[in-house]
Design an enzyme around this catalytic site. Structure first.
Site, PDB file in Angstrom:
ATOM      1  NE  ARG A 248       3.590   3.967  10.393  1.00 23.16           N
ATOM      2  CZ  ARG A 248       4.552   4.570   9.703  1.00 23.16           C
ATOM      3  NH1 ARG A 248       5.480   5.276  10.326  1.00 23.16           N
ATOM      4  NH2 ARG A 248       4.580   4.480   8.400  1.00 23.16           N
TER       5      ARG A 248
ATOM      6  CG  HIS B 219      11.769  10.599   8.733  1.00 19.13           C
ATOM      7  ND1 HIS B 219      10.442  10.435   8.437  1.00 19.13           N
ATOM      8  CD2 HIS B 219      12.181  11.671   8.014  1.00 19.13           C
ATOM      9  CE1 HIS B 219      10.068  11.357   7.555  1.00 19.13           C
ATOM     10  NE2 HIS B 219      11.100  12.114   7.285  1.00 19.13           N
TER      11      HIS B 219
ATOM     12  CG  HIS C 260      -1.612   1.319   1.446  1.00 20.36           C
ATOM     13  ND1 HIS C 260      -2.584   1.812   0.608  1.00 20.36           N
ATOM     14  CD2 HIS C 260      -1.427   2.270   2.401  1.00 20.36           C
ATOM     15  CE1 HIS C 260      -2.976   3.009   1.043  1.00 20.36           C
ATOM     16  NE2 HIS C 260      -2.286   3.310   2.125  1.00 20.36           N
TER      17      HIS C 260
ATOM     18  CB  SER D 138       0.624  28.192  -6.561  1.00 21.41           C
ATOM     19  OG  SER D 138       1.031  27.716  -5.314  1.00 21.41           O
TER      20      SER D 138
ATOM     21  CB  THR E 200       5.363  24.728   4.827  1.00 26.41           C
ATOM     22  OG1 THR E 200       6.609  24.072   4.581  1.00 26.41           O
ATOM     23  CG2 THR E 200       4.257  23.908   4.244  1.00 26.41           C
TER      24      THR E 200
ATOM     25  CG  HIS F  99      12.077  14.987   5.052  1.00 23.52           C
ATOM     26  ND1 HIS F  99      11.099  14.513   5.866  1.00 23.52           N
ATOM     27  CD2 HIS F  99      11.738  16.254   4.765  1.00 23.52           C
ATOM     28  CE1 HIS F  99      10.195  15.462   6.086  1.00 23.52           C
ATOM     29  NE2 HIS F  99      10.566  16.536   5.424  1.00 23.52           N
TER      30      HIS F  99
ATOM     31  CB  SER G 127      11.231   5.768 -14.376  1.00 21.91           C
ATOM     32  OG  SER G 127      10.169   6.630 -14.634  1.00 21.91           O
ATOM     33  CB  SER G 128      12.230   9.174 -10.501  1.00 18.53           C
ATOM     34  OG  SER G 128      11.078   8.442 -10.215  1.00 18.53           O
TER      35      SER G 128
ATOM     36  CE1 TYR H 171       8.544  19.709   2.726  1.00 20.04           C
ATOM     37  CE2 TYR H 171      10.557  18.497   3.134  1.00 20.04           C
ATOM     38  CZ  TYR H 171       9.486  19.219   3.615  1.00 20.04           C
ATOM     39  OH  TYR H 171       9.342  19.424   4.946  1.00 20.04           O
TER      40      TYR H 171
ATOM     41  CD1 TRP I 296       6.650   3.698   3.935  1.00 23.18           C
ATOM     42  CD2 TRP I 296       7.794   4.539   2.211  1.00 23.18           C
ATOM     43  NE1 TRP I 296       6.978   4.987   4.253  1.00 23.18           N
ATOM     44  CE2 TRP I 296       7.679   5.534   3.207  1.00 23.18           C
ATOM     45  CE3 TRP I 296       8.471   4.843   1.038  1.00 23.18           C
ATOM     46  CZ2 TRP I 296       8.222   6.809   3.063  1.00 23.18           C
ATOM     47  CZ3 TRP I 296       9.011   6.125   0.907  1.00 23.18           C
ATOM     48  CH2 TRP I 296       8.882   7.082   1.907  1.00 23.18           C
TER      49      TRP I 296
ATOM     50  CE  LYS J 222       5.827  26.821  -1.563  1.00 20.67           C
ATOM     51  NZ  LYS J 222       5.445  26.866  -2.965  1.00 20.67           N
TER      52      LYS J 222
ATOM     53  CD  GLU K  74       9.596  10.168  -3.027  1.00 20.81           C
ATOM     54  OE1 GLU K  74      10.560  10.473  -3.759  1.00 20.81           O
ATOM     55  OE2 GLU K  74       8.512   9.742  -3.460  1.00 20.81           O
TER      56      GLU K  74
END
Lengths: 199, 614
Positions: free
Chosen positions: B455, B308, B80, B273, B333, B258, B174-175, B262, B144, B336, B260
C-alpha cells in the site's frame, strides 16, 4: 388521540422521557468530556516515570499547597449547590451571594494554578523540558481552561441575576451550569489523586 | 436581521412559512434542509475523493509510471482516505440522520436545531480548510492514520500535517455535537407510543452510532491535540528521543479508529434493515436480535483496536486478546447478515433499485467481512499488513457496505425528500454498473496484495507481476466513477420530471411514510400515536395515524426561528483552529474571542420569539 393532540399543542416542551432536553444533552456532553479527560489522564499515566531529565514530579509538587487549592475548588461546588437552591427559591440575594462565592473560589483555584505553573517553570519544568512537563501542563492546562470557562459562565449568570433575569423558571440554566461545574471539580479530584498523591 | 424582517413576497398563506432564497438556507435550523445540505456537500466531496482515487489509479496503471511524483502521490492517497471517511462517509450518514430520524420517531425537529446547523457549518468550513491545502501546494501527505513520528516537525516540516491535524480537529467538534444532538433527539423526542423497541432500525443504528461519536471522537481529539502541541509548541509526546512513545499515537488513533469503522457502517446497516423489510413485505426477522447485535457491535467495537497494530510488536498476550475479540465481533455482524436473509426468505420481494442496493450490500459486505476475519488472525495479518490485500478488504467493507447502503437509502427516501421518484430504469443501470465497476476495481487487489504489492507506494516494478491486476483495477475505477455520474443524472432528471410519489410510494411500514412528500416544514401537524413496530402495516393504526399526519391544520405548529449565529460560531471555531498555524500562542485567542461573542449572541437569542408582523 385527543391526548396526543393535546400533547402536540404543547409544542416544544413535550419530551418522551419528561426530562428537559438540555439536561439530557448536557449529560451526554459530559459523557463525551469523560472520554476527553480519560484520554489525557491515560496519556499522563502511560508516561509516568518516562521523563529522561528532571525536574521530576517529586521535585516540584507541593502537596500541602495543592491540597488547599483542591479544598477551595471542592467548596466552590458546595456554593454552587446553594446558589442553585437560591435561584430555585427565588431568593435573589442568596443566589447572587453563592454565585459570587463560586466565582471567587474558582478564581482562587486558577490563581493557585497560575502560581504553580510559573513556579514550576522557574524550577526548570517547562512544557518542552520532558514528557513529564508535556503531559502535566497539557492535562492540568486543559482542566484549568475548563475552570476558566466555568468562571466566565458563572459571571454571566451573576450578571443575569443582578439584572433580575434569573427567576426560578430559569433555574434550569443554573442547574446545567452547575452540572458542568461539578464535573470539572470531579475531574480535578481524579487528577489530584492520580497526578499528585500517587508517587 | 433586516433581511429576515423584510416584507415577505406575496405568497399564498399556506406556504408563507416555507422561506426560500440563499439567506433562508444559510440561517435555516430545519433538520430537513440541513440534511439536504449535508447530502449535497458530501456528494461534492465524493466527487473530489473520487477524482483523487482516479489519479491514483492512473499512476498505478503501469509499472514505474511517471505520471505524478511520489510527493503528489502521498498527498493524493492521504487526502483520498481523509476525504472519503471524514468528508463523505460520515456526513452522508449524518445527512440521513438529519432528514430521516425525526420523521421516523414522529418529531418536528431535532432536540437542538441551532446546534444542528452549527454542526453542518463546522463540517463545511473544516472541509474547505482541509482542501485549501491543495491550493497552497501542501496537502496532507502522511496517510489518513498519520502515524507518529512521521508526522513530527523533524520528518514533516511543511504545512501538510498542520492542515491535517487542525482540519480533523475542526471536523471532530462537528461530529461530537451531532452525536449529542441525536442521542438527545432519540431519547427525548419520540412521539407517544414510540417505545425504544418500536423504533425503526435506522433510528436504532443512528442511536448506537451517536454514542460511538460522542465517545470515540474525544479520543482522537486528544491525540490530535497532543500532535498539535508537538508540532507547534515543541512538546515531547511522540518524540522517542525525549522519552515519548510513537506507539501511543497508534493506540490513541485506533481506539478512535476502530469504533469509527462502526460509526461508518452501522448507519448503512440501519438503512438496509429498513429497506429489506419494506420490499420483502415482511417485518424484519428477529427485530430484537438485530437491535442487540447492533448495540453489541458498538460495545465490542471498543475492544478490537490493536488488530490494526499486530505488526507493532505488542507481544503475544495482547495479540491473542485482540485476535479473540476481533473474531468475536464477527458474530453479531454475521447475525445481522442472517437476519436480513431470513427477512427476505418467503417474502413478497420487489426488486426496486433501493432493494437491489440493499441486497448488494449483504453480498459484498460479506466478502469484505470474510477477508476481515482472515486478518483477525495475527500470523495471517503479518503477511497481509500494508499490502493491497488490506486495501481490497476495507474497500469491500466501505464501498460494498457503506456506499451501497447509502445508495440504497437515496433510492428509498428520495421520494420522501423531493416528492418525486427516481427513475428505476436508470437506477438499475446505476446499480449494475456500480456492482461491475466495484468488483472490477477491488477484486483484483486481493491478488496484487497477495503477490506482495505494498500500500501507499507510488509505483511498482514490472518483476512483481501485478501489472494486469492494476490495469483491471484502473479500468474498474473509471467504470465505477462513470456509474456514479448515472446517479447524478438520475437525480437531476427526476427532480425535474420524475414520476410524482404519493406520501407512501413503497407501501413501507414506518412513520416517515405517513406524512406528505415532501414533508411540511413542521413535519407533523400533531404528534401521532404509535402502537406497533410497523404502524403503517396495521390498517386501523394506519388510519388513525394518517388522520393526524395528513391533516392540514388551521394554524401551523410553532417552529424555531432561523438563526445566523450557527454560521458565525462555526466560522469562529474554524478560524480559531486555523490561526493555530501561525505558531504564536495568542493569535488563536482572537478567533476564540470572536467565537465567544457568537456564543453569547446565540445564548441570548430566543428561538421562539415572534417575528415582527409581516
Amino acid at each position: 388521540m385527543a391526548e396526543a393532540a393535546a400533547v402536540a399543542h404543547d409544542d416544544h416542551h413535550y419530551t418522551s422521557t419528561g426530562l428537559n432536553s438540555w439536561k439530557v444533552g448536557f449529560w451526554t456532553f459530559i459523557g463525551s468530556e469523560c472520554l476527553f479527560f480519560g484520554t489525557l489522564l491515560s496519556t499522563y499515566m502511560v508516561y509516568k516515570g518516562a521523563a529522561l531529565q528532571g525536574p521530576y514530579p517529586g521535585d516540584v509538587f507541593d502537596i500541602p499547597l495543592t491540597t488547599i487549592s483542591t479544598f477551595v475548588l471542592l467548596m466552590s461546588s458546595l456554593a454552587m449547590v446553594l446558589a442553585l437552591d437560591g435561584v430555585q427559591r427565588g431568593n435573589k440575594r442568596l443566589a447572587l451571594f453563592w454565585l459570587g462565592v463560586v466565582i471567587v473560589f474558582g478564581s482562587i483555584f486558577l490563581g493557585f494554578q497560575y502560581y504553580e505553573f510559573t513556579h514550576f517553570v522557574h524550577e526548570g519544568l517547562t512544557l518542552q523540558q520532558s514528557v513529564f512537563g508535556s503531559t502535566f501542563f497539557v492535562l492540568t492546562g486543559f482542566h484549568g481552561a475548563h475552570v476558566t470557562v466555568g468562571v466566565i459562565w458563572m459571571i454571566s449568570l451573576f450578571v443575569m441575576g443582578l439584572r433580575d433575569k434569573l427567576p426560578p423558571e430559569k433555574a434550569l440554566s443554573v442547574e446545567i451550569a452547575g452540572l458542568y461545574w461539578h464535573f470539572v471539580d470531579i475531574v480535578w479530584i481524579v487528577i489530584f489523586v492520580l497526578v499528585y498523591l500517587i508517587p | 436581521m433586516s433581511v429576515s424582517t423584510a416584507p415577505a413576497p406575496a405568497t399564498s398563506p399556506e406556504t408563507h412559512h416555507e422561506d426560500t432564497g440563499l439567506w433562508s438556507w444559510i440561517t435555516t435550523v430545519d433538520h430537513k434542509r440541513i440534511g439536504i445540505m449535508y447530502f449535497v456537500t458530501s456528494l461534492f466531496f465524493l466527487g473530489v475523493g473520487g477524482i483523487e482515487a482516479l489519479i491514483i489509479r492512473l499512476q498505478l496503471f503501469s509499472p514505474e509510471n511517471q505520471l505524478i511524483s511520489a510527493q503528489v502521490y502521498n498527498q493524493l492517497f492521504t487526502m483520498h482516505g481523509t476525504t472519503m471517511i471524514f468528508l463523505v462517509a460520515m456526513p452522508q450518514a449524518v445527512a440521513f440522520f438529519n432528514y430521516i430520524v425525526p420523521l421516523q420517531i414522529g418529531a418536528r425537529d431535532v432536540a437542538f436545531p441551532r446546534l444542528n446547523a452549527l454542526s453542518y457549518w463546522i463540517y463545511l468550513f473544516g472541509a474547505i480548510y482541509l482542501n485549501v491545502s491543495w491550493f497552497v501546494g501542501a496537502a496532507p501527505n502522511t496517510s489518513w492514520v498519520g502515524y507518529a513520528n512521521l508526522t513530527s516537525t523533524q520528518f514533516s516540516p511543511g504545512l501538510n500535517v498542520d492542515f491535517w491535524v487542525l482540519g480533523l480537529s475542526i471536523l471532530g467538534v462537528s461530529s461530537i455535537m451531532g452525536g449529542v444532538n441525536f442521542i438527545t433527539t432519540i431519547i427525548n423526542l419520540r412521539a407517544p407510543g414510540m417505545k425504544l423497541m418500536r423504533m425503526p432500525l435506522f433510528t436504532w443504528m443512528t442511536f448506537v452510532t451517536s454514542f460511538l461519536l460522542v465517545t470515540a471522537l474525544p479520543v482522537i481529539a486528544v491525540a490530535l491535540i497532543l500532535l498539535a502541541f508537538d508540532r507547534f509548541f515543541a512538546t515531547n509526546f511522540f518524540v522517542a528521543s525525549a522519552g515519548g512513545d510513537p506507539v501511543l499515537w497508534q493506540h490513541l488513533f485506533w481506539i478512535f479508529g476502530h469504533p469509527e469503522v462502526y460509526i461508518l457502517v452501522l448507519p448503512a446497516f440501519g438503512v438496509i434493515s429498513d429497506v429489506i423489510p419494506a420490499f420483502s413485505r415482511k417485518p424484519l426477522f428477529g427485530y430484537p436480535v438485530v437491535v442487540y447485535a447492533g448495540v453489541l457491535i458498538g460495545f465490542i467495537g471498543w475492544g478490537v483496536w490493536s488488530h490494526h497494530m499486530f505488526t507493532s510488536g505488542l507481544g503475544p498476550i495482547a495479540d491473542s486478546f485482540f485476535v479473540a475479540s476481533t473474531m468475536i465481533i464477527a458474530i453479531p455482524t454475521g447475525v445481522k447478515i442472517f437476519n436480513w436473509m431470513a427477512t427476505m426468505w418467503g417474502g413478497a420481494i420487489r426488486f426496486t433499485t433501493a432493494m437491489m442496493f440493499a441486497v448488494g450490500l449483504v453480498a459484498l459486505f460479506t466478502v469484505g467481512g470474510l477477508s476481515g476475519i482472515m486478518h483477525s488472525s495475527a500470523p495471517v495479518d503479518l503477511q497481509q499488513h500494508d499490502s493491497y490485500f488490506v486495501v481490497a478488504h476495507f474497500h469491500y467493507v466501505i464501498v460494498g457496505g457503506i456506499l451501497l447502503g447509502m445508495f440504497s437509502g437515496v433510492y428509498y427516501w428520495f421520494p420522501k425528500v423531493t416528492g418525486r421518484l427516481l427513475d428505476e430504469k436508470l437506477g438499475k443501470l446505476h446499480f449494475w454498473s456500480t456492482i461491475i465497476g466495484f468488483n472490477l476495481t477491488f477484486f483484483p487487489m486481493h491478488f496484487s496484495g497477495m503477490y506482495g504489492m505494498p500500500r501507499r507506494t507510488w509505483t511498482y516494478r514490472a518483476e512483481l507481476n501485478v501489472e494486469i491486476y492494476n490495469q483491471l483495477s484502473t479500468v474498474g475505477a473509471f467504470f465505477l466513477g462513470a456509474s456514479t455520474l448515472l446517479l447524478l443524472w438520475n437525480i437531476w432528471k427526476s427532480l425535474k420530471s420524475g414520476e410524482k410519489a404519493g406520501h407512501n410510494p413503497w407501501g413501507a411500514p414506518t412513520l416517515e411514510w405517513s406524512i406528505p412528500s415532501p414533508p411540511h416544514h413542521y413535519n407533523f401537524p400533531a404528534l401521532p400515536e404509535v402502537r406497533s413496530r410497523e404502524p403503517l402495516w396495521n390498517d386501523d393504526e394506519r388510519a388513525a395515524i394518517e388522520a393526524v399526519t395528513l391533516h392540514e391544520p388551521a394554524t401551523e405548529p410553532e417552529m424555531p426561528n432561523p438563526s445566523f449565529w450557527p454560521i458565525v460560531v462555526a466560522f469562529g471555531i474554524t478560524i480559531t483552529w486555523a490561526l493555530v498555524m501561525t505558531g504564536i500562542w495568542w493569535v488563536p485567542l482572537l478567533g476564540l474571542a470572536f467565537t465567544a461573542l457568537g456564543v453569547y449572541a446565540w445564548a441570548f437569542e430566543d428561538p421562539f420569539k415572534k417575528k415582527a408582523a409581516h
